[in-house]
Design a protein around this motif. Structure first.
Motif, PDB file in Angstrom:
ATOM      1  N   VAL D 275       0.829  -1.211   0.000  1.00 30.32           N
ATOM      2  CA  VAL D 275       0.000   0.000   0.000  1.00 30.32           C
ATOM      3  C   VAL D 275       0.862   1.259   0.000  1.00 30.32           C
ATOM      4  CG1 VAL D 275      -1.677   1.332   1.323  1.00 30.32           C
ATOM      5  CG2 VAL D 275      -1.978  -1.116   1.067  1.00 30.32           C
ATOM      6  N   VAL D 276       1.912   1.259   0.827  1.00 33.75           N
ATOM      7  CA  VAL D 276       2.751   2.462   0.916  1.00 33.75           C
ATOM      8  C   VAL D 276       3.402   2.749  -0.429  1.00 33.75           C
ATOM      9  CG1 VAL D 276       4.780   3.459   1.999  1.00 33.75           C
ATOM     10  CG2 VAL D 276       3.152   2.199   3.379  1.00 33.75           C
ATOM     11  N   VAL D 277       3.938   1.705  -1.046  1.00 37.83           N
ATOM     12  CA  VAL D 277       4.586   1.907  -2.339  1.00 37.83           C
ATOM     13  C   VAL D 277       3.554   2.315  -3.391  1.00 37.83           C
ATOM     14  CG1 VAL D 277       5.837   0.747  -4.192  1.00 37.83           C
ATOM     15  CG2 VAL D 277       6.498   0.371  -1.815  1.00 37.83           C
ATOM     16  N   LEU D 278       2.420   1.639  -3.366  1.00 39.54           N
ATOM     17  CA  LEU D 278       1.368   1.949  -4.334  1.00 39.54           C
ATOM     18  C   LEU D 278       0.930   3.412  -4.201  1.00 39.54           C
ATOM     19  CD1 LEU D 278      -0.319   0.360  -6.431  1.00 39.54           C
ATOM     20  CD2 LEU D 278      -2.086   0.124  -4.702  1.00 39.54           C
ATOM     21  N   ARG D 279       0.778   3.848  -2.962  1.00 32.40           N
ATOM     22  CA  ARG D 279       0.372   5.222  -2.711  1.00 32.40           C
ATOM     23  C   ARG D 279       1.403   6.196  -3.268  1.00 32.40           C
ATOM     24  NH1 ARG D 279      -1.818   7.813   2.493  1.00 32.40           N
ATOM     25  NH2 ARG D 279       0.313   7.811   3.220  1.00 32.40           N
ATOM     26  N   GLU D 280       2.661   5.890  -3.056  1.00 30.06           N
ATOM     27  CA  GLU D 280       3.723   6.774  -3.522  1.00 30.06           C
ATOM     28  C   GLU D 280       3.744   6.811  -5.048  1.00 30.06           C
ATOM     29  OE1 GLU D 280       5.118   8.283  -1.009  1.00 30.06           O
ATOM     30  OE2 GLU D 280       6.362   9.575  -2.270  1.00 30.06           O
ATOM     31  N   VAL D 281       3.559   5.629  -5.643  1.00 32.30           N
ATOM     32  CA  VAL D 281       3.570   5.567  -7.108  1.00 32.30           C
ATOM     33  C   VAL D 281       2.373   6.318  -7.671  1.00 32.30           C
ATOM     34  CG1 VAL D 281       3.306   4.007  -9.063  1.00 32.30           C
ATOM     35  CG2 VAL D 281       4.844   3.405  -7.190  1.00 32.30           C
ATOM     36  N   LEU D 282       1.228   6.165  -6.995  1.00 28.72           N
ATOM     37  CA  LEU D 282       0.002   6.779  -7.506  1.00 28.72           C
ATOM     38  C   LEU D 282       0.034   8.297  -7.398  1.00 28.72           C
ATOM     39  CD1 LEU D 282      -2.747   4.336  -6.236  1.00 28.72           C
ATOM     40  CD2 LEU D 282      -2.033   4.742  -8.579  1.00 28.72           C
ATOM     41  N   LEU D 283       0.945   8.836  -6.592  1.00 31.16           N
ATOM     42  CA  LEU D 283       1.033  10.290  -6.489  1.00 31.16           C
ATOM     43  C   LEU D 283       1.338  10.901  -7.855  1.00 31.16           C
ATOM     44  CD1 LEU D 283       2.942  10.934  -3.159  1.00 31.16           C
ATOM     45  CD2 LEU D 283       0.552  11.334  -3.665  1.00 31.16           C
ATOM     46  N   ASP D 284       1.946  10.117  -8.731  1.00 32.29           N
ATOM     47  CA  ASP D 284       2.305  10.629 -10.051  1.00 32.29           C
ATOM     48  C   ASP D 284       1.234  10.375 -11.090  1.00 32.29           C
ATOM     49  OD1 ASP D 284       4.678  11.760  -9.388  1.00 32.29           O
ATOM     50  OD2 ASP D 284       5.843   9.925  -9.700  1.00 32.29           O
TER      51      ASP D 284
END
Lengths: 437, 303, 242, 331, 235
Positions: D275-284
Motif C-alpha cells: 500500500v505504501v509503495v502503491l500510494r507513492e507511485v500513484l502520487l504521479d
C-alpha cells in the motif's frame, strides 16, 4: 420478481408529493445570477509582468531548461478546498510568467504533489521534491503542514516562501518568507496581538466601539490563538465579554450557540470560525429570527460569506486583501483579478480574489522577485530577500523580526452592498467602516 | 448562565429538527445493518452524492429540488441493488461487506471532489424566500420559530421512517424481511424469496439516501468530507435505536441532538460530541442482555 | 466419593424451560450414560456442566469445589473435558495442532513442543496418527468425531463429557468408538456419555440417567433402566393417557 | 518461553533483524533524504499493520481504533516533551504505556461480554476514537485545540536531530513488532489467539483463558502502536488533533492487513509495503483524486477476489491451509 | 401424492440418507419413525428443498420437484412444521401466522385462514399480540402448526412436533394433527414418538441409519418387535 418493494415505492412517491405540496409557496429556485453578473463585471485587464522589477515580453516563447518550482498541497482530504485554490494560483502564475517570456528566457514549471491533508506526508513530499532536484520550492497550506515541510526544506538550504502559515508561532528559519505577515510579535505566545490591535483600532475608529462582545470559536489552532489575543485586547479597551465558547470542528448545528448569543445580545459577535461555520451560524440565527447587532468573522470560506447574500451586509471579516483600491487598483492586481476569476470558475472555486488567493500570489511574487534579483540559486535568493523589501499585491513586505514576520498586514474587511472591501487600516482602506451596533 | 425556558424550548426544537435529518440518514443504515447484516458506510457517501446531484440539477438545469428525486431515487435504487448483488456474488461475510463499503466510502469522497471540486457549495442563496424565511409557530407557542427547510426535513423523515416502520411491521413484504433476518431457511419454506428481497431492501435503503441527500443540499453547505462529520451521530443513533428499527433510529437521533443542544446551552459546546458517545456507552453498559444482543444472538441458541 | 455432583440444575431459554431441577452424580472412574428422547435436555445439561452455558438455578460441585459460576476454561483446568455433538474442530489448525491446543492449555498446561508430542501420542491412541499433519477440513465424519475425543483426552481430564460421538457412524466405526470409550475408563477418567443408541450406552455404562422433558426420569444400572416401563414409554411414546 | 527453542522461528527472527540491520546501515548511508523520510513512514506503517494484525488479525476482532492508539502515543510523547526534559527512552515508554493503558481499560470492559464482538466491537472502537479526540482537543495539558509544538523541544536531542535517527528508532520498533508477530505465529500464544478466531466456545472448552488472552493481546497491540507514535511526534514537529487522529489511519492499516492477509505473520508486512509503495507511485498518476479512487477500487477488488490476501494466495509447502476469511469476531 | 425415489443426501462425505424411497397417497397420513440421528430431519429438509440432494427424485403429484427452490414449495401446496418449531421469535403470534400466507398463491386471501388457526388453538387468540420468543414450548408449537396451516396446504410435513413438550401438550398437538388429517390433507409425520405417530397413520416407515428398514401399516409396525430394536439400537 420484485413483489416486496411495491408498497414502499408507492410510499416514496406519496411522500415526495406531500413534500411538494407542503412547500408550494411560489418558485422554489430563485433566478439568481448575481454571482455570475459580478464575475462579468470584472473589467478586462492588460497583460503585465507579475512583479514590479520584471519586463513582460509578450509572445516571446521561453526556451531552455525550465526552472522547476515544487510544492506539496492538500489536494484531497479536509484541507482540499483551500489547497486546490493555491494550486490554481500556482498554475496561473506559471502560465503568466511563461506568457511574459519566462524568467531570463527560461520557462517556469510547477510540480505539485498531493499530501492528502496529512502533515506526515508533507515532509516526505518535500524530501522527494528536493531529491528530484527541483530548483525552488513553494510552501504548503496550513500551519501544521508548513512546519512539517520546514525540516527538509531548511536542511536542504532552500528558500521557503509560504502563502499562509496558520499559527506556527515558532521559528522556522531565516529562509522562511511568509506572504501573510504577522509582524509586531515580540512575545511568540502573543503572535496575534498586532492583528487584534488592528481590529480594535478599526472598531474604535467608528466612534462606537462595542460595549459587549460574545465569542464563539472553533477548535482549530489559528482561530483559538487569534481569539485569545482579541479577548485580551477588547477587555483592555473596556468591552464586557458576555460569553466565550468553543465548539468542535465540523459542528453543523449552532442553535444553542445562537441562542446563547441571542440571550446575551452583545454589540459584537466574534465568530472564530473556519469554512462554512458562518453559514451554519446564520442558519441558526434565521431559525430563531435573531439578527446580530454586528459580527466579526475570522477565516471564513469566501464562498460561505458570499452565499449569505444580503444578510452578510455589514459583516466584518479578517483579511489581508480585497479587490478594492488602492491595492486592487494596480495593473498587476487587475490582471490577476481577471485571470483568477477565469481559472477559478473553470475549477469550480470561488471566483473572486480575497485573502487566500492574494496571499498565494504574494508568495509567488516573493519567490519570483528573489529569483529575478538573486538568480537561480537558493542561497542568493535567501540573502537578497532577507536584505530587501518586496512589492507584492498585498503591499510591501520585508522579512525581519520574529520568524521573518516583518510588518503586520492583517486588515479588516467589511461586506458593503454585497461586496467585500477593506475598511482598515486607512492606508489600504477602500471605504470607511460602517459600524453602529 | 441563566437561560429562559423559551430559549431552551427553541434549542430543543432546533435539535429535534436537525435530528430528523440525521434520523433519515440513519434510516437506510439501520435497515441495511439490521436486516441485511451490512454495516454500510457507503450509505453516508450515497447521501452526500444525493446532495451533490440535487445541487447540480438545481443549479445547472434549474430543476425544482423535489423534482430531482425523480432522477436520484431510481438511480440510487439501482446502486443499492448493484452493491448487494456484488455481496451476493462474492458471498461476502459481514466484515467483508463492512470493508467494501468503507472502500467505496473513500472512493466516493474522491469522486465527489473530482467532479464538484473540494470547495464549499451552497444551494441556499438560490432558494426562494419561502424556503429560507423562518416561520413562527402558531399559538400557543408563537415565540418559537422554525425554518421551512427544517420542516421539509421533518416531513421527509416522518414520511420515510413512518413508511419504513409501517412496511416492516405491518405489510406482507415487511414481515418477510423480518422473518428472513430471524431464520432465512424457514422463511424460504414459507415462500420468501431471499435474494430478490435482499436486493429490493438494499435498493430501497439506498433510495432513502437520495431523499436525505436532497434535504442535506437544502439544509447545509456541501463539502466532500461531510460524511465524516455524520458518522458519529448517525452510527450512534442507529445502534441506540436498535438495529433494523427505523423509528428507533429516528427517535434516538432526535433525542441525541436535543441532548447535545441542551448541553451546549449550559456547558461548553466543545464537549457536546463526547456527550453523544457518553450516552452510547451508558446505554451499552446499563443495558442487560437485551436489545442489540437479542437480535444477533438469540437465533444461535438451541434448547 | 463423588467426582461431580449437580443439584437442582434449571435452565431457561426465554419462555422455554430446557432443564428443571435435574440432579446427577458421577463417581471417579465410572461411565455414566445419559439418555432420553430427543429434546429432553441432554446436551443442555452437558453444556451447563462444561460451563458453556450458565445455569438459571442449581449448583455444580466438582472434586469437592463449587464450580457453578466458574468459566469454561477454569472447568477445563479443573479436569472437565467435553466434545461437541456436531464436531467443531478449529478450522485453521491441523489435526495435531487441534489436539495440542488442548494439551497446551489443559489441566497440565505445557509448552507447544511438549504439547505436540503429547498430541501425537493421543492421536496414536485414537487411531488418527496418520492424519496428524492434515488440515481438519479433509477429515471424514468419523475422524472428526474421534478428533473431538482426542482433543478432550489431551486435556488430561478426570471427567469427560461425550455428546453423541457415535452418531452417524457406520457399525464398524461405531465399534471402534465404543472400544475407545471403554479405554477412557481404563485411563482413570470418568465419563458422562450421551448417545441416542441406548443399547450402545447400556453396553458401556456402569450407571444410567434418563432425562425426559428436562427432568430426571430414572436412574440406575443399565438393566434396571432399560426395563423401566417409564423409560420405554418416554422413548416410544406411550398410550394416549400418559 | 518455549518459542525460544523453536529453531524455525528463531531463524525467521534473525532474518528480520538482519534485514533491519542492513536497512539501518544502507538507507541512511546511501539513500537520499527522501529515501530516509519515505523509509521512516514505510517502517512506521509496518509497525502499525503488524500490531493491528497481532490482535485483530489473530483473533478476528476487527478494531477501528488502531489510529487512536497511534495518536495517543504521539500525544503522550508530545506531552512529555513539552512538560519535561526526560530522555527519549522515557518518551517512548510514556507513549507505549499511554496507549496500553487505554487499551487495558477498554479491553477489560469490552471483552467482558460476548455480545461486543463482530461489527459491534468494530464500532465501539470507532466510538472510542471520537471520544479520545474530544478529550485531547479539550484538555490543555495534552493539546487544548491549539496544537503542540514538539520541534522546539527536540531540536537538540539525538532523536530529533536527523530523520535517519528516527528511521533507526522506527526500524527498531518494526523489529520489535515483527518479533511479537513471530511470537504469535506457531506458538502457544498464537494457538490461543487463533483458537479464539476459529471458535471461541471451543477454545474455552479446551482451557484457553480467552478473556485474559484477548485483553493482554489487545494491550500489546496498542502498546506497539503507541510506541510508534513517539518518533512520529518528532517527525511531525507539530501535532494537532485533526491530522493525528485522522480516520484514514485505521482505515489504511486495516486495508494493509487485509490486503496482505492474516494467514501468516508477515502478511500485514507485505500488505503495508504494497500500500505504501502503491500510494507513492500513484502520487504521479495525474489527479490526486484518481489515485485515491484507484486505491479504494483496488481494495474492493482484492477483498472480492483474494479473501485471504496476498500472503494467503501463496500456497503453502504442505498444501494450502484452510483458513476462514477474517470475519470480525468468532461466535 | 408424494413420492420419493432413491433419495441420497450427504453431509460432506458422510451419507445421511442412503437411498430412501417412500410413497404417501393423497389424503392419507404417513409416519416416518426412528430414533434421533436416523435421518428423519434430513429427509424432511430434503423434501422441502432446504437440503441439497445428491441423487434421487422427489415427485409431487407425479411432477418432479427435486430441484425446485424451497420458496416454490408453498405454492405447490406444501407446508412444514419444522423441528424445534423455529418461529420468528421477535414477531408476534399473529405476524408469524401471517407469514404462513406469504407465498404468492395465498396472496389476496383474507385473514380467515388465520382465524381458522386461532380457532384450532383458542389459547393463541388472546395471545395474538405476544412475541413468540416469550411463549412456552407448547404454545410455540401451536403457533408453528398454525403457521403451516394458514396456507391450507395439500401436503403437510411435520418434523418432531412432540419434541420437548409436556405430555398433555403432546396429546393436544396430536389431536390437532388428527383433525387436520381428517380434512383431506395429506400428512407426512416424522416423529420419534412412535405410538402416537403410528396411532394416527395409515402407513409407516421406519428409518435407521439413513435407510428405510421397515414399512407397513401403522398397526403392523406397532406390533413389530423390530421397531423397538431399531429404536434402541441394534446389537
Amino acid at each position: 420478481m420484485f413483489h416486496a418493494p411495491r408498497p414502499a415505492v408507492r410510499g416514496l412517491a406519496l411522500s415526495a408529493a406531500a413534500v411538494l405540496l407542503l412547500t408550494a409557496c411560489g418558485g422554489v429556485v430563485k433566478d439568481d445570477k448575481s454571482a455570475d453578473d459580478r464575475v462579468a463585471e470584472i473589467p478586462d485587464a492588460e497583460l503585465v509582468a507579475p512583479i514590479a522589477g520584471m519586463e513582460c515580453a509578450e509572445g516571446a516563447a521561453p526556451t531552455g531548461d525550465p526552472i522547476v518550482v515544487g510544492g506539496s498541497l492538500s489536494l484531497t482530504g479536509p484541507l482540499a478546498p483551500t489547497g486546490t485554490l493555491h494550486d490554481a494560483v500556482a498554475e496561473l502564475v506559471v502560465d503568466w510568467v511563461n506568457e511574459c517570456g519566462g524568467i531570463d528566457g527560461r520557462p517556469l514549471e510547477w510540480k505539485v504533489i498531493d499530501d492528502q491533508s496529512t502533515p506526515a506526508t508533507v515532509t516526505s513530499n518535500y524530501e522527494r521534491l528536493i531529491g528530484d532536484k527541483v530548483d525552488f520550492v513553494m510552501g504548503p497550506y496550513g500551519g501544521a503542514a508548513t512546519l512539517a515541510g520546514a525540516g527538509p526544506v531548511t536542511r536542504a538550504g532552500y528558500a521557503y516562501p509560504t502563502a499562509t502559515n496558520g499559527a506556527p508561532d515558532k521559528l522556522i528559519g531565516e529562509n522562511h518568507f511568509p506572504a501573510w505577515q504577522m509582524g509586531g510579535v515580540d512575545d511568540p505566545t502573543h503572535m496575534f496581538d498586532a492583528q487584534a490591535q488592528t481590529l480594535l483600532d478599526a472598531l474604535e475608529s467608528s466612534g462606537n466601539p462595542p460595549e459587549s462582545a460574545f465569542f464563539a470559536t472553533a477548535k482549530f489552532p489559528t482561530t483559538l490563538s487569534y481569539r485569545g489575543s482579541v479577548v485580551t485586547a477588547l477587555e483592555g479597551a473596556g468591552t464586557t465579554i458576555e460569553g466565550d465558547v468553543e465548539y468542535d470542528l465540523g459542528t453543523t448545528d449552532f442553535s444553542s450557540i445562537a441562542i446563547r448569543i441571542q440571550n446575551a445580545d452583545p454589540d459584537l459577535v466574534y465568530l472564530g470560525g473556519i469554512g462554512a461555520d458562518v453559514t451554519n451560524l446564520y442558519q441558526a440565527f434565521d431559525a430563531i429570527g435573531y439578527e446580530p447587532r454586528s459580527i466579526y468573522v475570522s477565516l471564513p470560506a469566501p464562498a460561505a460569506v458570499a452565499a449569505l447574500g444580503d444578510k452578510a451586509d455589514g459583516m466584518m471579516i479578517s483579511s489581508i486583501y480585497e479587490d478594492n483600491p488602492p491595492l486592487g487598483d494596480t495593473p498587476i492586481a487587475r490582471y490577476f483579478t481577471k485571470t483568477y476569476s477565469e481559472v477559478a470558475q473553470r475549477d469550480d472555486l470561488f471566483p473572486f480574489v480575497e485573502t487566500q488567493a492574494a496571499a498565494s500570489l504574494a508568495a509567488w511574487q516573493i519567490l519570483l522577485t528573489g529569483i529575478t534579483e538573486g538568480g537561480v540559486d537558493n542561497a542568493a535568493v535567501i540573502a537578497w530577500l532577507n536584505a530587501n523589501e518586496v512589492d507584492t499585491v498585498v503591499g510591501k513586505l520585508s522579512f525581519d523580526g520574529f520568524n521573518n514576520y516583518g510588518i503586520d498586514i492583517n486588515r479588516v474587511a467589511q461586506v458593503q452592498d454585497g461586496k467585500r472591501v477593506l475598511v482598515w487600516p486607512e492606508d489600504v482602506a477602500g471605504a470607511e467602516l460602517d459600524y453602529n451596533p | 448562565m441563566s437561560v429562559s425556558s423559551l430559549a431552551l424550548a427553541q434549542t430543543l426544537l432546533n435539535g429535534a429538527l436537525l435530528g430528523c435529518l440525521f434520523g433519515s440518514i440513519a434510516l437506510g443504515l439501520s435497515v441495511k445493518w439490521g436486516h441485511l447484516g451490512v454495516a454500510d458506510f457507503f450509505h453516508l457517501s450515497l447521501t452526500l452524492l444525493g446532495a451533490y446531484l440535487t445541487y447540480s440539477l438545481v443549479t445547472e438545469l434549474l430543476w425544482d429540488p423535489f423534482l430531482t428525486l425523480a432522477v436520484t431515487v431510481p438511480a440510487f435504487f439501482a446502486v443499492g441493488v448493484g452493491v448487494q448483488w456484488l455481496f451476493h456474488l462474492i458471498d461476502a461475510q459481514p466484515f467483508t461487506t463492512l470493508l467494501i463499503t468503507f472502500a467505496l466510502f473513500i472512493v466516493t469522497e474522491s469522486v465527489v471532489s473530482m467532479i464538484w471540486s473540494p470547495d464549499l457549495l451552497n444551494l441556499r442563496p438560490l432558494l426562494s424566500d419561502g424556503f429560507t424565511t423562518s416561520i413562527r409557530l402558531p399559538e400557543p407557542l408563537p415565540q418559537l420559530a422554525v425554518q421551512p427547510i427544517d420542516l421539509v426535513a421533518l416531513v421527509c423523515a416522518a414520511l420515510m421512517v413512518g413508511l419504513a416502520a409501517y412496511t416492516l411491521r405491518s405489510t406482507r413484504a415487511g414481515r418477510a424481511v423480518q422473518a428472513m433476518r430471524q431464520d432465512a431457511a424457514i422463511a424460504e419454506t414459507l415462500g420468501v424469496r431471499v435474494l430478490p428481497l435482499t436486493l429490493a431492501v438494499s435498493g430501497l435503503a439506498a433510495a432513502t439516501a437520495a431523499v436525505a441527500g436532497m434535504v442535506v443540499s437544502l439544509r447545509m453547505p456541501l463539502t466532500p468530507t461531510l460524511p465524516l462529520q455524520w458518522i458519529g451521530i448517525v452510527v450512534v443513533a442507529t445502534m441506540l435505536g436498535g438495529l433494523g428499527r427505523p423509528l428507533g433510529a429516528l427517535v434516538a437521533a432526535v433525542v441525541l441532538m436535543m441532548i447535545q443542544n441542551a448541553w451546549s446551552l449550559w456547558f461548553p459546546p466543545q464537549w457536546a460530541p463526547a456527550v453523544t458517545f457518553g450516552v452510547l456507552f451508558l446505554f451499552l453498559a446499563l443495558q442487560p442482555l437485551t436489545r442489540i444482543a437479542r437480535e444477533r444472538f438469540t437465533s444461535g441458541r438451541t434448547a | 466419593m463423588s467426582l461431580l455432583r449437580c443439584h437442582g440444575i434449571t435452565k431457561r431459554f426465554g419462555g422455554v424451560k430446557a432443564l428443571s431441577e435435574v440432579d446427577i452424580e458421577v463417581t471417579a472412574g465410572e461411565i455414566v450414560g445419559l439418555v432420553g428422547p430427543n429434546g429432553s435436555g441432554k446436551t443442555t445439561l452437558l453444556s451447563t456442566i462444561a460451563g458453556s452455558l450458565p445455569v438459571t438455578a442449581g449448583t455444580i460441585e466438582f472434586d469437592g469445589r463449587d464450580i457453578t459460576r466458574a468459566s469454561a476454561h477454569r472447568r477445563a483446568h479443573a479436569g472437565i473435558a467435553r466434545t461437541f455433538q456436531v464436531p467443531r474442530p478449529l478450522g485453521s489448525f491441523t489435526v495435531e495442532e487441534n489436539v495440542a491446543t488442548a494439551s497446551m492449555f489443559g489441566r497440565h498446561a505445557t509448552g507447544r513442543t511438549a504439547a505436540l508430542e503429547r498430541a501425537r501420542g493421543v492421536l496414536d491412541a485414537v487411531g488418527l496418527a496418520a492424519h496428524a499433519a492434515q488440515e481438519v477440513g479433509s477429515l471424514t465424519l468419523h475422524e472428526r468425531k474421534f478428533l473431538e475425543i482426542a482433543r478432550a483426552v489431551a486435556l488430561d481430564p478426570s471427567l469427560i463429557l461425550l455428546d453423541e460421538v457415535l452418531g452417524g457412524l457406520n457399525p464398524s466405526e461405531a465399534a471402534l468408538g465404543m472400544d475407545l470409550i471403554a479405554s477412557l475408563r481404563e485411563r482413570g477418567m470418568a465419563v458422562i456419555y450421551i448417545e441416542h443408541n441406548v443399547r450402545a450406552v447400556a453396553t458401556l455404562a456402569d450407571r444410567m440417567y434418563v432425562l425426559n422433558q428436562g427432568q430426571n426420569l430414572a436412574n440406575g444400572t443399565p438393566a434396571e433402566v432399560l426395563n423401566d416401563p417409564r423409560v420405554i414409554e418416554a422413548y416410544l411414546g406411550g398410550p394416549v393417557d400418559a | 518461553m518455549n518459542a525460544l527453542r523453536d529453531h524455525a522461528l528463531w531463524r525467521q527472527f534473525v532474518a528480520v533483524v538482519g534485514c533491519a540491520v542492513v536497512a539501518v546501515v544502507v538507507v541512511p548511508a546511501f539513500g537520499s533524504d527522501f529515501a530516509i523520510a519515505f523509509g521512516f513512514q514505510f517502517v512506521t506503517w509496518i509497525v502499525l499493520a503488524l500490531s493491528w494484525g497481532l490482535f485483530s488479525g489473530n483473533t478476528g476482532y476487527a478494531s477501528f481504533g488502531h489510529g487512536v492508539f497511534f495518536g495517543i502515543g504521539t500525544y503522550a510523547a508530545a506531552a512529555v516533551f513539552r512538560h519535561s526534559d526526560a530522555p527519549f527512552v522515557v518518551v517512548l515508554l510514556a507513549a507505549g504505556l499511554a496507549a496500553g493503558a487505554l487499551a487495558l481499560v477498554v479491553g477489560l470492559a469490552v471483552f467482558a461480554s460476548s455480545r461486543f464482538s463482530g461489527d459491534l466491537f468494530g464500532l465501539i472502537t470507532l466510538a472510542m476514537a471520537f471520544v479520545v479526540v474530544t478529550v485531547v482537543s479539550n484538555v490543555a495539558f495534552l493539546d487544548g485545540g491549539t496544537g503542540v509544538f514538539v520541534r522546539e523541544h527536540t531540536v537538540g536531542s539525538w532523536a530529533g536531530s536527523s530523520t535517519s535517527h528516527l528511521f533507526v528508532i522506527a526500524t527498531g520498533l518494526a523489529v520489535l513488532a515483527a518479533g511479537v508477530a513471530i511470537a504469535t505465529s506457531s506458538t502457544r500464544w498464537g494457538s490461543a489467539l487463533r483458537s479464539i478466531r476459529d471458535d471461541e466456545q471451543v477454545a474455552e472448552s479446551l482451557g484457553v483463558p480467552t478473556y485474559r488472552y484477548k485483553v493482554l493481546t489487545f494491550v500489546a497491540s496498542a502498546v506497539l502502536a503507541g510506541l510508534a507514535g513517539a518518533p512520529q511526534a518528532i517527525y511531525l514537529g507539530y501535532v494537532e488533533v485533526g491530522a493525528v487522529f485522522s480516520l484514514n489511519i485505521p482505515l489504511l492499516v486495516i486495508m494493509m492487513t487485509i490486503l496482505g492477509g492474516i494467514t501468516r505473520w508477515w502478511g500485514p508486512l507485505i500488505g503495508a509495503a504494497t500500500v505504501v509503495v502503491l500510494r507513492e507511485v500513484l502520487l504521479d498518476v495525474g489527479s490526486p483524486e484518481l489515485s485515491q479512487i484507484i486505491l479504494g477500487a483496488a481494495l474492493v477488488v482484492v477483498i472480492a477476489l483474494l479473501p485471504h490476501g496476498l500472503s494467503g494466495a501463496i500456497p503453502r509447502r504442505r498444501g494450502a491451509r484452510r483458513v476462514p476469511a477474517l470475519e470480525g469476531g468468532a461466535r | 401424492m408424494l413420492e420419493v425415489r432413491d433419495l441420497v443426501v450427504n453431509y460432506g462425505e458422510a451419507a445421511a440418507l442412503r437411498g430412501v424411497s417412500l410413497h404417501v397417497a393423497a389424503g392419507t397420513t404417513a409416519s416416518l419413525i426412528g430414533s434421533n440421528g436416523a435421518g428423519k430431519s434430513t429427509l424432511v429438509k430434503a423434501l422441502l428443498g432446504m437440503q441439497p440432494i445428491a441423487s434421487g427424485q422427489v415427485l409431487l403429484d407425479g411432477e418432479d420437484i427435486t430441484r425446485r427452490p424451497a420458496a416454490d414449495r408453498p405454492a405447490l401446496g406444501m407446508a412444514i412444521v419444522p423441528e424445534g418449531r423455529r418461529l420468528f421469535k421477535e414477531m408476534t403470534v399473529r405476524d408469524n401466522l401471517r407469514l404462513g400466507l406469504h407465498h404468492p398463491a395465498a396472496r389476496g386471501r383474507s385473514d380467515n385462514g388465520i382465524d381458522l388457526a386461532l380457532d384450532l388453538f383458542p389459547i393463541l387468540r388472546k395471545r395474538s399480540r405476544q412475541l413468540c420468543g416469550t411463549m412456552s414450548g407448547g404454545e410455540q408449537q401451536m403457533v408453528a402448526l398454525g403457521r403451516a396451516l394458514v396456507s391450507r396446504p395439500r401436503l403437510l410435513v411435520l418434523d418432531e412436533p412432540s419434541l420437548g413438550l409436556a405430555p398433555i401438550v403432546v396429546a393436544q398437538v396430536f389431536d390437532v394433527i388428527e383433525t387436520i388429517a381428517a380434512q383431506d390433507v395429506t400428512v407426512l409425520l416424522a416423529e420419534q414418538n412412535m405410538h402416537r405417530a403410528l396411532g394416527l397413520s395409515e402407513h409407516g416407515y421406519v428409518l435407521a441409519d439413513g435407510q428405510i428398514v421397515l414399512e407397513g401399516t401403522g398397526e403392523e409396525l406397532l406390533r413389530s418387535d423390530r421397531v423397538r430394536s431399531a429404536y434402541l439400537g441394534e446389537q
